[in-house]
Write an enzyme that holds these catalytic residues in place. Sequence first.
Site, PDB file in Angstrom:
ATOM      1  N   GLN A   1      23.337  17.619  49.174  1.00 62.33           N
ATOM      2  CA  GLN A   1      23.993  18.499  50.154  1.00 62.33           C
ATOM      3  C   GLN A   1      23.034  19.553  50.684  1.00 62.33           C
ATOM      4  O   GLN A   1      23.397  20.319  51.575  1.00 62.33           O
ATOM      5  CB  GLN A   1      25.206  19.203  49.525  1.00 62.33           C
ATOM      6  CG  GLN A   1      26.267  18.266  48.990  1.00 62.33           C
ATOM      7  CD  GLN A   1      26.992  17.489  50.078  1.00 62.33           C
ATOM      8  OE1 GLN A   1      26.911  17.807  51.267  1.00 62.33           O
ATOM      9  NE2 GLN A   1      27.700  16.455  49.675  1.00 62.33           N
TER      10      GLN A   1
ATOM     11  N   CYS B   1      34.498  14.860  43.013  1.00 65.77           N
ATOM     12  CA  CYS B   1      33.546  14.424  41.971  1.00 65.77           C
ATOM     13  C   CYS B   1      32.882  15.628  41.305  1.00 65.77           C
ATOM     14  O   CYS B   1      31.692  15.598  40.982  1.00 65.77           O
ATOM     15  CB  CYS B   1      32.478  13.491  42.528  1.00 65.77           C
ATOM     16  SG  CYS B   1      33.151  12.007  43.243  1.00 65.77           S
TER      17      CYS B   1
ATOM     18  N   ASP C   1      19.132  18.151  42.781  1.00 63.62           N
ATOM     19  CA  ASP C   1      20.011  17.262  43.530  1.00 63.62           C
ATOM     20  C   ASP C   1      20.115  17.849  44.936  1.00 63.62           C
ATOM     21  O   ASP C   1      20.779  18.860  45.153  1.00 63.62           O
ATOM     22  CB  ASP C   1      21.372  17.213  42.827  1.00 63.62           C
ATOM     23  CG  ASP C   1      22.421  16.452  43.629  1.00 63.62           C
ATOM     24  OD1 ASP C   1      22.161  16.116  44.795  1.00 63.62           O
ATOM     25  OD2 ASP C   1      23.505  16.206  43.076  1.00 63.62           O
TER      26      ASP C   1
ATOM     27  N   LYS D   1      24.025  11.099  54.157  1.00 67.27           N
ATOM     28  CA  LYS D   1      24.561  12.451  54.373  1.00 67.27           C
ATOM     29  C   LYS D   1      23.713  13.220  55.383  1.00 67.27           C
ATOM     30  O   LYS D   1      24.028  14.354  55.725  1.00 67.27           O
ATOM     31  CB  LYS D   1      24.621  13.210  53.056  1.00 67.27           C
ATOM     32  CG  LYS D   1      25.638  12.618  52.061  1.00 67.27           C
ATOM     33  CD  LYS D   1      25.702  13.477  50.829  1.00 67.27           C
ATOM     34  CE  LYS D   1      26.326  12.765  49.636  1.00 67.27           C
ATOM     35  NZ  LYS D   1      27.779  12.624  49.742  1.00 67.27           N
TER      36      LYS D   1
ATOM     37  N   HIS E   1      27.836  17.831  40.826  1.00 67.47           N
ATOM     38  CA  HIS E   1      28.554  16.597  41.159  1.00 67.47           C
ATOM     39  C   HIS E   1      28.434  15.664  39.946  1.00 67.47           C
ATOM     40  O   HIS E   1      27.449  15.731  39.210  1.00 67.47           O
ATOM     41  CB  HIS E   1      27.850  15.983  42.377  1.00 67.47           C
ATOM     42  CG  HIS E   1      28.493  14.755  42.945  1.00 67.47           C
ATOM     43  ND1 HIS E   1      28.334  13.508  42.393  1.00 67.47           N
ATOM     44  CD2 HIS E   1      29.268  14.578  44.046  1.00 67.47           C
ATOM     45  CE1 HIS E   1      28.994  12.614  43.135  1.00 67.47           C
ATOM     46  NE2 HIS E   1      29.566  13.247  44.142  1.00 67.47           N
TER      47      HIS E   1
END
Length: 427
Positions: A224, A385, A221, A247, A144
Site C-alpha cells: 500500500q 485481512c 511490506d 495495486k 496484513h
Amino acid sequence: MTATPAATGPAAAPRPAAPAAAAFDPVKVRAEFPILRQEIRGKPLAFLDSAASSQKPRAVIDAVSRYYERDHANVHRGVHLLSERATAAYEGAREKVRRFIGAGDAAEVLFTRGTTEALNLVAQTFGRQRVRAGDEILLTTLEHHSNIVPWQMLAEERGARLVVVPVDDRGVLLLAELERLLGPRTRLLALTQVSNALGTVNPVKEICALAHRKGVPVVVDGAQGIPHLPVDVRDLGCDFYAFSGHKMYGPTGIGVLWGKREHLEAMPPWQGGGDMILSVTFEKTTYNALPHKFEAGTPPIAGAVGLGAAVDWLQGLDLAGALAHEHDLLRYGTELLSRVPGLRLVGTAPEKAGVISFLLGDVHPHDVGTVLDREGVAVRTGHHCAQPLMIRLGIPATVRASLGLYNLRSDLEALAAGLEKVRRMFA
Ligand code: 7TS
C-alpha cells in the site's frame, strides 16, 4: 534449456530524460481508464476499492495486448527472435522497476506473483537462515495477514516467537514501544509502510535506522506504500521491500521483492526448477546468478511487461500534482464523511494515505457495502485481512473507501450521498 544472464537488449539501455510531464489533470487521467466509464446498476461507477486492486490505464492494457500479439515466447532460452524480444521486454521491465524504486542493481529486483509471494520468499529463505529456537520476530499490529502468517509459520517451525508492536487508538504505531521491543533476541522486523485497513503511514526510514542501530534487518511490506508514496529503497534504508503490480495500476500475477544484494547472495534458493540453475546432475545442482536464482520456472512475462508499462505511465505523470490530488481527496472525503451523523472514522493517524475506514452507527459494514453497491459505489467491507488489528480496535469490521489517482471529488460525494440512503434505510 540454457540459463543466460540478464539480457542487455535495447529495452535495458539508459533512456533519455523524459520530457516534463503536463500538470496533473485528474479528469484527463480518469479518462485513460476504460473500466471507469461504465454504469453499475444504472449509476455512474464510483470505484473506491483501489487498495484491494487498482484499475488499469489504457497504456497498461495495450502494452500487455501488444506483447501477446507481437513478442510472446518463453524467456532466457530460445535463440529465435521472439524469445529474444520477450527476454528484452521482461528484463527491460526489471530495469524500469529498478529505476522506479531507486535500487542500485537490477539483479536485486526479483519478480514474484505479488506481495504475498515476496514475503513468503523472504520468510522461507532469509528468515529460515536467521531464526532459531527462542528467537523473536518483531511485527506490528497494523499488518496484513500476508505479513503475519508467513512469519508465524516460520516461528512455529523454528520454535521462535512473534512479538508485536502496539498502536494507539488512532492507529498510530508506538515508536517508543517499537524501540523497546527491539531486543537481543530480535532476529528481524517486518512491517507495512502503509496500513491497508486504516491508511496509517509508518515512518519507515526512521524505523529502519532504529532497527539497524540494534543490528536488526527490516522487511517492508510496500503493497500500500508504492501506490501512494514516492519510494526509494536505498533512502528508506530497508533490507527488503515487497509490493504487488496490481495495486499500482499494473496487472495481477506480478509483484516484486527487492532485497540488498548481500542478503540475496547469501540466501538459499526458494523454489527449485528451470531457469534458477546453471547445471543439474542427479548428484548436484549449481544455482544461477541473481536474480534468476529466485525465479524458478517460466515467469509471469506478460505481467512484468504490464508492470513496466504501469511504471512508465506513473513516471509520465506530474508526480507532485498526482500526490497533491490524492491528498486533497483524502482530506475532502474525510471532511464529507465526518459530517454524516452517526459515522465514526476508524484510523485517524495524522499521516495517512489512500484509505478512509469507518463505521456507520451500528449498521453492519456488509449492509452498508451492499446498499452502496446499488448506488454504483464500490467499497470494501470486512476485516481487510487485518484481523489482529480489528481485535485491537475492538471491532469486527469496517467499511473502507480507498483511493486511486483516477478518483474525483464526485466519487466521494456519491459515497456520502449513498451513506445518507443507508442511514434512512436503517434509521
Ligand atoms: N500487504 C498489504 C499491506 C496489503 O494491503 C495486501 C493486499 C497484501 C500485503 C497482499 O497483497 P497481494 O497482492 O499479494 O494479495 N491488500 C488487500 C486489501 O486491502 N484488500 O484486498 C487485498
